[in-house]
Design a protein around this motif. Structure first.
Motif, PDB file in Angstrom:
ATOM      1  N   CYS A 102       0.696  -1.214  -0.117  1.00  0.00           N
ATOM      2  CA  CYS A 102      -0.117   0.017  -0.010  1.00  0.00           C
ATOM      3  C   CYS A 102       0.958   1.053  -0.008  1.00  0.00           C
ATOM      4  O   CYS A 102       0.446   2.395  -0.485  1.00  0.00           O
ATOM      5  CB  CYS A 102      -0.923  -0.057   1.185  1.00  0.00           C
ATOM      6  SG  CYS A 102      -1.971  -1.261   1.315  1.00  0.00           S
ATOM      7  N   ARG A 105       3.817   5.109  -2.987  1.00  0.00           N
ATOM      8  CA  ARG A 105       4.252   6.532  -3.185  1.00  0.00           C
ATOM      9  C   ARG A 105       4.875   7.041  -2.358  1.00  0.00           C
ATOM     10  O   ARG A 105       4.640   6.960  -1.220  1.00  0.00           O
ATOM     11  CB  ARG A 105       2.897   7.105  -3.475  1.00  0.00           C
ATOM     12  CG  ARG A 105       2.056   6.734  -4.776  1.00  0.00           C
ATOM     13  CD  ARG A 105       0.646   7.225  -4.863  1.00  0.00           C
ATOM     14  NE  ARG A 105       0.070   7.020  -3.669  1.00  0.00           N
ATOM     15  CZ  ARG A 105      -1.186   7.374  -3.272  1.00  0.00           C
ATOM     16  NH1 ARG A 105      -1.789   8.425  -3.968  1.00  0.00           N
ATOM     17  NH2 ARG A 105      -1.897   7.109  -2.190  1.00  0.00           N
TER      18      ARG A 105
ATOM     19  N   ASP B  13      -6.510  12.095  11.790  1.00  0.00           N
ATOM     20  CA  ASP B  13      -7.527  11.435  12.550  1.00  0.00           C
ATOM     21  C   ASP B  13      -7.432  12.413  13.866  1.00  0.00           C
ATOM     22  O   ASP B  13      -6.434  11.996  14.431  1.00  0.00           O
ATOM     23  CB  ASP B  13      -7.570   9.816  12.649  1.00  0.00           C
ATOM     24  CG  ASP B  13      -8.747   9.564  13.433  1.00  0.00           C
ATOM     25  OD1 ASP B  13      -9.554  10.230  13.515  1.00  0.00           O
ATOM     26  OD2 ASP B  13      -8.723   8.206  13.667  1.00  0.00           O
ATOM     27  N   PRO B  18      -0.932   8.013  11.796  1.00  0.00           N
ATOM     28  CA  PRO B  18       0.167   6.999  12.185  1.00  0.00           C
ATOM     29  C   PRO B  18       1.375   7.132  11.245  1.00  0.00           C
ATOM     30  O   PRO B  18       1.350   7.157  10.200  1.00  0.00           O
ATOM     31  CB  PRO B  18      -0.653   5.669  11.913  1.00  0.00           C
ATOM     32  CG  PRO B  18      -1.916   6.071  11.606  1.00  0.00           C
ATOM     33  CD  PRO B  18      -1.989   7.529  11.136  1.00  0.00           C
ATOM     34  N   VAL B  77       3.445   7.199   1.515  1.00  0.00           N
ATOM     35  CA  VAL B  77       2.269   7.385   2.085  1.00  0.00           C
ATOM     36  C   VAL B  77       1.469   6.260   1.518  1.00  0.00           C
ATOM     37  O   VAL B  77       1.705   5.785   0.242  1.00  0.00           O
ATOM     38  CB  VAL B  77       1.540   8.674   1.678  1.00  0.00           C
ATOM     39  CG1 VAL B  77       1.674   8.798   0.111  1.00  0.00           C
ATOM     40  CG2 VAL B  77       0.340   8.954   2.165  1.00  0.00           C
ATOM     41  N   ASP B  78       0.486   5.797   2.127  1.00  0.00           N
ATOM     42  CA  ASP B  78      -0.349   4.527   1.789  1.00  0.00           C
ATOM     43  C   ASP B  78      -1.475   4.772   0.830  1.00  0.00           C
ATOM     44  O   ASP B  78      -1.421   6.127   0.679  1.00  0.00           O
ATOM     45  CB  ASP B  78      -0.730   3.512   2.827  1.00  0.00           C
ATOM     46  CG  ASP B  78      -1.891   4.236   3.753  1.00  0.00           C
ATOM     47  OD1 ASP B  78      -2.265   5.399   3.559  1.00  0.00           O
ATOM     48  OD2 ASP B  78      -2.554   3.349   4.462  1.00  0.00           O
ATOM     49  N   CYS B  79      -2.351   3.926   0.363  1.00  0.00           N
ATOM     50  CA  CYS B  79      -3.212   4.264  -0.745  1.00  0.00           C
ATOM     51  C   CYS B  79      -4.234   5.039  -0.188  1.00  0.00           C
ATOM     52  O   CYS B  79      -4.959   5.897  -0.909  1.00  0.00           O
ATOM     53  CB  CYS B  79      -3.714   2.717  -1.206  1.00  0.00           C
ATOM     54  SG  CYS B  79      -4.118   1.560   0.209  1.00  0.00           S
ATOM     55  N   ASP B  80      -4.480   4.861   1.094  1.00  0.00           N
ATOM     56  CA  ASP B  80      -5.487   5.627   1.692  1.00  0.00           C
ATOM     57  C   ASP B  80      -5.494   7.191   2.197  1.00  0.00           C
ATOM     58  O   ASP B  80      -6.207   7.898   2.683  1.00  0.00           O
ATOM     59  CB  ASP B  80      -6.342   4.971   2.899  1.00  0.00           C
ATOM     60  CG  ASP B  80      -7.110   3.792   2.407  1.00  0.00           C
ATOM     61  OD1 ASP B  80      -7.437   3.499   1.299  1.00  0.00           O
ATOM     62  OD2 ASP B  80      -7.019   2.891   3.283  1.00  0.00           O
ATOM     63  N   GLU B  81      -3.959   7.093   1.918  1.00  0.00           N
ATOM     64  CA  GLU B  81      -3.176   8.292   2.483  1.00  0.00           C
ATOM     65  C   GLU B  81      -3.551   8.895   3.880  1.00  0.00           C
ATOM     66  O   GLU B  81      -3.835   9.901   4.500  1.00  0.00           O
ATOM     67  CB  GLU B  81      -3.783   9.731   1.654  1.00  0.00           C
ATOM     68  CG  GLU B  81      -3.215   9.839   0.288  1.00  0.00           C
ATOM     69  CD  GLU B  81      -4.079  10.073  -0.926  1.00  0.00           C
ATOM     70  OE1 GLU B  81      -5.217  10.574  -0.625  1.00  0.00           O
ATOM     71  OE2 GLU B  81      -3.819   9.974  -1.927  1.00  0.00           O
ATOM     72  N   ASP B  82      -3.796   7.596   4.636  1.00  0.00           N
ATOM     73  CA  ASP B  82      -3.873   7.823   6.052  1.00  0.00           C
ATOM     74  C   ASP B  82      -2.856   7.231   7.207  1.00  0.00           C
ATOM     75  O   ASP B  82      -3.044   7.085   8.342  1.00  0.00           O
ATOM     76  CB  ASP B  82      -5.494   7.533   6.705  1.00  0.00           C
ATOM     77  CG  ASP B  82      -5.645   6.115   6.339  1.00  0.00           C
ATOM     78  OD1 ASP B  82      -4.707   5.427   5.842  1.00  0.00           O
ATOM     79  OD2 ASP B  82      -6.844   5.607   6.573  1.00  0.00           O
ATOM     80  N   ALA B  83      -1.723   6.965   6.289  1.00  0.00           N
ATOM     81  CA  ALA B  83      -0.569   6.181   7.217  1.00  0.00           C
ATOM     82  C   ALA B  83       0.618   6.826   6.445  1.00  0.00           C
ATOM     83  O   ALA B  83       0.773   6.712   5.321  1.00  0.00           O
ATOM     84  CB  ALA B  83      -0.812   4.750   7.329  1.00  0.00           C
ATOM     85  N   LEU B  84       1.612   6.867   7.201  1.00  0.00           N
ATOM     86  CA  LEU B  84       3.025   7.107   6.941  1.00  0.00           C
ATOM     87  C   LEU B  84       4.257   6.111   7.033  1.00  0.00           C
ATOM     88  O   LEU B  84       4.043   5.241   8.234  1.00  0.00           O
ATOM     89  CB  LEU B  84       3.428   8.480   7.205  1.00  0.00           C
ATOM     90  CG  LEU B  84       2.833   9.817   6.883  1.00  0.00           C
ATOM     91  CD1 LEU B  84       3.176  11.184   7.745  1.00  0.00           C
ATOM     92  CD2 LEU B  84       2.687  10.005   5.514  1.00  0.00           C
TER      93      LEU B  84
END
Lengths: 123, 123
Positions: A102, A105, B13, B18, B77-84
């Motif tokens: 995931c 990028r 969030d 995270p 960054v992940d696919c959902d753009e909510d974790a690094l």
């Protein structure tokens, strides 16, 4: 889970604990998700990763629709006992976009990931 | 951060995102923490990892007291753009217990980590 020393000490925050997932061999970080106690119990019993989907508010057996299961090799816990690290054998790719990971990028938008399947084949 | 494509899309969030931290070379997962926007901005500007400490409710420059800084090589960054995912060069060890990684134990209490410093030397 009676043979476990650390499990009773695990800290769930609002019922959830963060789970980092990495390839057991290459150590590539594949995804990040949350588990509730039920997901962790099922993961340990079946040796296939289960999570808690916060968006769907439901238990989620990873790979149930795609076949891209994650077979557990080891589960590690951090010093504070409030985060888990799952070392897995990943079937296909971890990401629903077709990438192996995931995290495909950089924050400035450069694609660095490896595409391993075509999304039209499984979704 | 004006040259960034993805940064504006990042999902915080309750003000936090995270952050998984891994060794840039070996890909060993070193620790898990949270960042607020200020911590991320400082991390990108200085190329040294900063976090938000939820227990202390304060900004935290990793290594400030121990010298065990984390030098940023890449931020994914992940696919959902909510974790690094931070890929770093770790000075000393990431864990305050003296281990290289905070994930030095399995959930059944077996120690699998590598001790890299004596805590009395730095704390």
């Amino acid at each position: 889970m009676s043979d476990s020393i650390l499990l009773p000490a695990l800290k769930f925050d609002n019922g959830l604990i963060p789970a980092i997932v990495q390839d057991a061999t290459t150590h590539e970080v594949l995804m990040f998700a949350f588990m509730n106690e039920e997901a962790l119990r099922l993961t340990m019993e079946t040796r296939i990763a289960h999570y808690w989907s916060r968006s769907r508010q439901s238990l989620w057996k990873k790979g149930e629709t795609s076949g891209h299961y994650q077979y557990i090799q080891e589960i590690l816990v951090d010093c504070d006992e409030d985060a888990l690290l799952l070392q897995v054998v990943q079937v296909g790719g971890a990401c629903h976009t077709g990438y192996k990971s995931c995290f495909y990028r950089t924050v400035d938008g450069k694609s660095v990931g490896e595409k391993v399947f075509d999304t039209k084949d499984v979704y």
